[in-house]
Design a protein around this motif. Structure first.
Motif, PDB file in Angstrom:
ATOM      1  N   PHE A 114     -28.216 -19.579  26.255  1.00 39.22           N
ATOM      2  CA  PHE A 114     -29.521 -20.504  25.440  1.00 39.22           C
ATOM      3  C   PHE A 114     -30.114 -21.405  25.938  1.00 39.22           C
ATOM      4  O   PHE A 114     -30.506 -22.491  25.061  1.00 39.22           O
ATOM      5  N   GLU A 148     -28.181 -25.255  26.082  1.00 37.13           N
ATOM      6  CA  GLU A 148     -26.617 -26.531  25.892  1.00 37.13           C
ATOM      7  C   GLU A 148     -26.314 -26.579  26.872  1.00 37.13           C
ATOM      8  O   GLU A 148     -26.176 -26.247  27.541  1.00 37.13           O
ATOM      9  N   GLY A 165     -23.853 -22.454  28.011  1.00 35.74           N
ATOM     10  CA  GLY A 165     -25.062 -22.741  28.163  1.00 35.74           C
ATOM     11  C   GLY A 165     -25.674 -23.357  29.620  1.00 35.74           C
ATOM     12  O   GLY A 165     -24.347 -23.430  30.286  1.00 35.74           O
TER      13      GLY A 165
END
Length: 406
Positions: A277, A292, A298
């Protein structure tokens, strides 16, 4: 210095063995990728290796460091390796980076690793700059570290040597390889930028090695003295200084990509390829990142989109209050706004107003103002906070148009 963010990876080395590696990622946008080669008796996790890599990330470099075949956590038998296979491991690492992320632009090597990066540089087209730390001017120098008799290896075909307090088996092919490798020719062959760092009190690899490397190298080339540093850069300040010098020097030859979105109101958010991410963001010419948390997959190397939205509200509030206080010539010394963002059910939210259904976003501001203001002035500042442009935008309905790019 920001906390080091490492990602463990593996790739196939020159002899087909799996090599253990780690990528140290910068907190913000990645300037370029760098490859780090450790010293002969070290590993990717050696203290100087980590410090140098971490410091380079502070300047935007993502650094891949790995254990050569047969060393550290990498597979393979060390006795089957030699200087040439170390060079080939570097070339394999560069190819893996290019296939999975981006081709490296910078090579950094410590001790014999410094000799290896000079040898590998002409064979990796993407390399723009090479930096060595305490590097020998020829690969034969490593033989001086052997505590056993070279004659015994010659006679028996192999022998055990002590490197950094650990036993290693060395075969005769290792001796033949280092004696035949023409490092000076490889140094002269590479036409990119070169930086040679060496300590004048290095008692493992003498300073005369730096002189010979410098003479072999073509311009552009530079030399930096590490003064009272030891060969392994065991003191934090020496490793940090070397890394800061390398990073500042490399920025000249590997500049950050220029932005095409200079005007206010133009933002580009693009996947970086550096995490599931992780995004590189260009906000009107200013680099940012979005990510994230680890809990949702993430890499936690940047604020979330909602963090940035809350930051926009907090920042706009603080700026609006500052402009108002200055216009009124009120004695305000410092303003800060803390914003908390949560989602609430509309029926449980007193501040949401009527007509709201389902879950709604609630931004709560905590404004701190330092200055000699009376009660009425502070109340007026609170009213002005509600007039900040981002506040008004969030309260009103916005129009969002979505088009497919070409």
């Amino acid at each position: 210095m920001a906390a080091e963010t490492n990602q463990k990876v593996e790739f196939d080395g020159a002899l087909g063995e799996r090599l253990a590696a780690a990528i140290s990622w910068p907190q913000g946008k990645t300037r370029a990728f760098a490859l780090f080669a450790h010293c002969f008796s070290c590993s990717k996790d050696f203290v100087a290796s980590r410090r140098l890599s971490n410091a380079l990330t502070e300047h935007g470099f993502a650094v891949l460091r790995f254990d050569f075949t047969g060393l550290g956590r990498s597979g393979g038998d060390f006795s089957d390796t030699n200087f040439s296979t170390n060079v080939q491991d570097l070339i394999a690492a560069a190819s893996w980076l290019e296939e999975n992320y981006d081709a490296p632009s910078l090579l950094v090597g410590h001790s014999l690793g410094g000799a290896a990066v000079f040898a590998a540089a002409p064979e990796i087209p993407s390399i723009k700059a090479v930096a060595s730390i305490g590097a020998p001017s020829n690969s034969v120098h490593v033989l001086q570290q052997f505590t056993c008799s070279i004659e015994d290896i010659e006679a028996n075909g192999e022998g055990e040597v002590d490197l950094g307090g650990r036993p290693f088996k060395i075969k005769k092919q290792f001796l033949d390889d280092v004696r035949s490798f023409d490092l000076g020719a490889q140094i002269a062959k590479f036409r990119g930028a070169k930086l040679i760092l060496h300590s004048p009190v290095d008692n493992v690899v003498g300073i005369d090695n730096a002189e010979r490397i410098f003479k072999s190298a073509k311009h552009s080339k530079s030399f930096i003295s590490l003064d009272d540093a030891d060969h392994l850069l065991t003191k934090l300040e020496h490793a940090s200084y070397a890394a800061e010098v390398i990073a500042a020097w490399a920025e000249r030859y590997i500049p950050m990509e220029k932005s095409d979105t200079k005007n206010e109101g133009h933002v580009l958010a693009a996947e970086s390829g550096e995490g599931k991410f992780h995004l590189n963001v260009d906000a009107s010419g200013h680099p940012l990142t979005i990510d994230e948390p680890l809990a949702v997959g993430g890499s936690d190397r940047g604020p979330t989109p909602y963090d940035l939205l809350a930051a926009a509200l907090g920042g706009c509030t603080t700026l609006t209050l500052r402009m108002y206080a200055d216009r009124k010539k009120w004695p305000v010394n410092h303003i800060e706004t803390r914003v908390e963002h949560k989602k609430h059910h509309a029926e449980d939210c007193e501040a949401c107003g009527e007509g709201r259904e389902g879950r709604v976003d609630v931004f709560t501001r905590f404004i701190h103002i330092e200055g000699e203001l009376d009660k009425e002035q502070r109340h007026r500042m609170l009213e002005i906070a509600d007039k900040c442009p981002v506040h008004l935008t969030l309260e009103k309905s916005s129009v969002i148009k979505t088009l497919l790019g070409q």
